[in-house]
Write an enzyme that holds these catalytic residues in place. Structure first.
Site, PDB file in Angstrom:
ATOM      1  N   GLU A 225      -7.384   7.058 -10.029  1.00  0.00           N
ATOM      2  CA  GLU A 225      -8.577   6.776  -9.205  1.00  0.00           C
ATOM      3  C   GLU A 225      -8.262   6.971  -7.746  1.00  0.00           C
ATOM      4  O   GLU A 225      -8.929   7.066  -6.716  1.00  0.00           O
ATOM      5  CB  GLU A 225      -8.914   5.421  -9.136  1.00  0.00           C
TER       6      GLU A 225
ATOM      7  N   CYS B  39      -1.834   1.508 -14.162  1.00  0.00           N
ATOM      8  CA  CYS B  39      -0.487   0.974 -13.285  1.00  0.00           C
ATOM      9  C   CYS B  39      -0.418  -0.492 -13.465  1.00  0.00           C
ATOM     10  O   CYS B  39      -0.112  -0.889 -14.798  1.00  0.00           O
ATOM     11  CB  CYS B  39      -0.670   1.166 -11.741  1.00  0.00           C
TER      12      CYS B  39
ATOM     13  N   HIS C  42      -2.144   6.569 -10.977  1.00  0.00           N
ATOM     14  CA  HIS C  42      -3.462   6.103 -10.175  1.00  0.00           C
ATOM     15  C   HIS C  42      -4.457   7.492 -10.398  1.00  0.00           C
ATOM     16  O   HIS C  42      -4.558   7.857  -9.441  1.00  0.00           O
ATOM     17  CB  HIS C  42      -3.058   5.692  -8.922  1.00  0.00           C
TER      18      HIS C  42
HETATM   19  N1  GLN Z   1       4.368  -3.284  -9.188  1.00  0.00           N
HETATM   20  C1  GLN Z   1       3.243  -3.510  -9.354  1.00  0.00           C
HETATM   21  C2  GLN Z   1       3.269  -4.696 -10.578  1.00  0.00           C
HETATM   22  O1  GLN Z   1       4.049  -4.688 -11.148  1.00  0.00           O
HETATM   23  C3  GLN Z   1       2.256  -2.412  -9.960  1.00  0.00           C
HETATM   24  C4  GLN Z   1       1.940  -1.564  -8.859  1.00  0.00           C
HETATM   25  C5  GLN Z   1       0.492  -0.800  -8.663  1.00  0.00           C
HETATM   26  O2  GLN Z   1      -0.492  -1.164  -9.463  1.00  0.00           O
HETATM   27  N2  GLN Z   1       0.385   0.233  -8.009  1.00  0.00           N
HETATM   28  O3  GLN Z   1       2.148  -5.006 -10.954  1.00  0.00           O
END
Ligand code: GLN
Length: 195
Positions: A173, A78, A171
């Site tokens: 995790e 992410c 994610h």
């Molecule tokens: N929206 C977040 C970003 O731009 C990422 C979100 C996340 O890691 N769950 O960094």
């Protein structure tokens, strides 16, 4: 025993640590360049890419992380995938530029637009991988040399690998299915073997 660093500047690094430990490897928190010594791989967790990139620059981690990634497996989940990308939309700070991918931050909208789905993941056999997307980025395009591992039904890319570097916009995790972690450990192991 494989020693896997987890970048612990911000975000959900504790969840990654617990899974790494449950799979028989040793998780090590990374906050400063010296913490990278003797590691066999590194995970950059989800969180907020603006904060993670700011703290990385502040702690002098940019070049040490690039040097580390040249020879070790690194996986970004992410926000971590954003941090690894060559280019990210709407981010006015330097990323690590490790992977030849372009990502779009917050591609699905805001927190309320978070969702879960099951994904085919080409290098993980068996049942689909359950994936949780939280204000997730999308991988808009990949250059030559990058293998697309997983896409949504809409065709949008959500996992990719470039050699020993891995990016997932979801994610793993946060689920009970630890096969993506297992897959990353196998990348790290393979890489140690060729070193
Ligand atoms: N929206 C977040 C970003 O731009 C990422 C979100 C996340 O890691 N769950 O960094």
């Amino acid at each position: 025993m494989l020693r896997i660093g987890v970048l612990a500047l911000q975000g959900d690094f504790a969840e990654h640590e617990a899974i790494i430990r449950s799979l028989g490897a040793r998780p090590c928190q990374v906050r400063l360049p010296d913490d990278l010594t003797d590691l066999d791989g590194l995970i950059i967790p989800g969180g907020e890419s603006t904060t993670i990139t700011r703290l990385m620059a502040m702690y002098g981690l940019l070049q040490p992380l690039r040097d580390f990634a040249a020879v070790h497996a690194v996986w970004g989940t992410c926000a971590g995938a954003i941090v690894m990308a060559k280019h990210a939309t709407d981010l006015d700070r330097e990323t690590l530029q490790l992977m030849d991918i372009d990502v779009e931050r917050n591609a699905f909208g805001r927190q309320v637009d978070s969702f879960e789905t099951d994904l085919k993941f080409s290098e993980i056999p068996g049942k689909p991988v359950h994936a949780i997307f939280i204000r997730a980025p999308l991988i808009r395009s990949v250059d030559e040399g990058v293998v697309v591992l997983s896409k949504l039904d809409t065709g949008e890319i959500v996992a990719a690998r470039q050699g020993h570097l891995l990016a997932t916009s979801f994610h793993p995790e946060l689920t009970e299915d630890h096969r993506v972690h297992q897959y990353f450990l196998s990348l790290a192991e393979k890489n140690v073997a060729v070193k």
